[in-house]
Design an enzyme around this catalytic site. Sequence first.
Site, PDB file in Angstrom:
ATOM      1  N   GLY A  61       0.839  -1.146   0.016  1.00 14.84           N
ATOM      2  CA  GLY A  61       0.074   0.128  -0.051  1.00 14.84           C
ATOM      3  C   GLY A  61       0.737   1.239  -0.003  1.00 14.84           C
TER       4      GLY A  61
ATOM      5  N   GLY B   8      -7.547  -3.264   0.832  1.00 11.99           N
ATOM      6  CA  GLY B   8      -7.826  -2.291  -0.051  1.00 11.99           C
ATOM      7  C   GLY B   8      -7.073  -2.375  -1.298  1.00 11.99           C
ATOM      8  N   GLY B   9      -5.922  -3.148  -1.085  1.00 13.24           N
ATOM      9  CA  GLY B   9      -5.038  -2.987  -2.234  1.00 13.24           C
ATOM     10  C   GLY B   9      -4.992  -4.578  -2.728  1.00 13.24           C
TER      11      GLY B   9
ATOM     12  N   GLU C 154      -0.924 -10.897   2.952  1.00 15.03           N
ATOM     13  CA  GLU C 154      -0.722 -10.091   4.449  1.00 15.03           C
ATOM     14  C   GLU C 154      -1.036 -11.011   5.590  1.00 15.03           C
ATOM     15  OE1 GLU C 154      -1.462  -5.695   2.371  1.00 15.03           O
ATOM     16  OE2 GLU C 154      -3.047  -6.702   3.157  1.00 15.03           O
TER      17      GLU C 154
HETATM   18  C1  5RP Z   1      -3.353  -3.737   1.002  1.00 12.05           C
HETATM   19  C2  5RP Z   1      -3.814  -3.233   2.280  1.00 12.05           C
HETATM   20  C3  5RP Z   1      -3.252  -1.969   2.676  1.00 12.05           C
HETATM   21  O1  5RP Z   1      -2.639  -1.846   3.929  1.00 12.05           O
HETATM   22  C4  5RP Z   1      -4.269  -0.787   3.005  1.00 12.05           C
HETATM   23  O2  5RP Z   1      -5.315  -1.158   1.598  1.00 12.05           O
HETATM   24  C5  5RP Z   1      -4.161   0.353   3.168  1.00 12.05           C
HETATM   25  O3  5RP Z   1      -3.193   0.989   2.177  1.00 12.05           O
HETATM   26  P1  5RP Z   1      -2.785   2.480   2.155  1.00 12.05           P
HETATM   27  O4  5RP Z   1      -1.508   2.491   2.936  1.00 12.05           O
HETATM   28  O5  5RP Z   1      -2.574   2.799   0.740  1.00 12.05           O
HETATM   29  O6  5RP Z   1      -4.052   3.413   2.558  1.00 12.05           O
HETATM   30  O7  5RP Z   1      -4.408  -3.809   3.239  1.00 12.05           O
HETATM   31  O8  5RP Z   1      -4.244  -4.937   0.642  1.00 12.05           O
END
Ligand code: 5RP
Length: 215
Positions: A27, A94-95, A101
């Site tokens: 992310g 979200g990513g 993870e």
């Molecule tokens: C990816 C994730 C990220 O940690 C999460 O989406 C947060 O992203 P960002 O640091 O861009 O806000 O879980 O799968």
Amino acid sequence: MTEAKRIAAEKAIEFVEDGMIVGVGTGSTVAYFIDALAGLRHRIEGAVSSSDQSSARLRGHGIEVIDLNNAGRLALYVDGADECDPRKCLIKGGGAALTREKIIAEASDKFICIIDPSKQVDVLGRFPLPVEVIPMARSLVARAIVAATGAQPVWREGVETDNGNWILDVHGLRITEPLVLERELNQIPGVVSVGLFARRPADVVIVGSEPPTVL
Ligand code: 5RP
């Protein structure tokens, strides 16, 4: 919020020790962490990465990416989150990197979550909960989620995970019992993993305020 992300990420560098293999999430917040980790690249053994995106950034800085199977248990994992509650339970994915993870979080003794203040919530669920599914089970899993929760799964069309799977984003949840929901959704055939980190929450949360807050 970019400055807050950078502040949180750079604070997390203080937890990196000589000779470590560091678990690295995915992310925009983690990107700042990787950039800061580059300054320590001669002092660490390498990194275990949770995504192709992070692997490319790590390698671009000359940091060796090590297969988790060859790394054993990790002392430290650093990753971001989409939401974080007061118990350090998280929504992630979200990513679309939630499965790897989750594996690395499980393999790590200390999970440090780096976030900007907007990610702090009292109750998880405003951010749609990502669920990674085997493609052929997309509709089956979506129907099961509706039946179990009454919430609305939405297919993240056009996105394929690094594992070749698809993502459902579940809208309209109010997750008062994260552990119970994580267990329940994990039982649905076709679910690869759920972006709820309650069974294995973060150990430390760093919020990118000025100065950074370590919870
Ligand atoms: C990816 C994730 C990220 O940690 C999460 O989406 C947060 O992203 P960002 O640091 O861009 O806000 O879980 O799968």
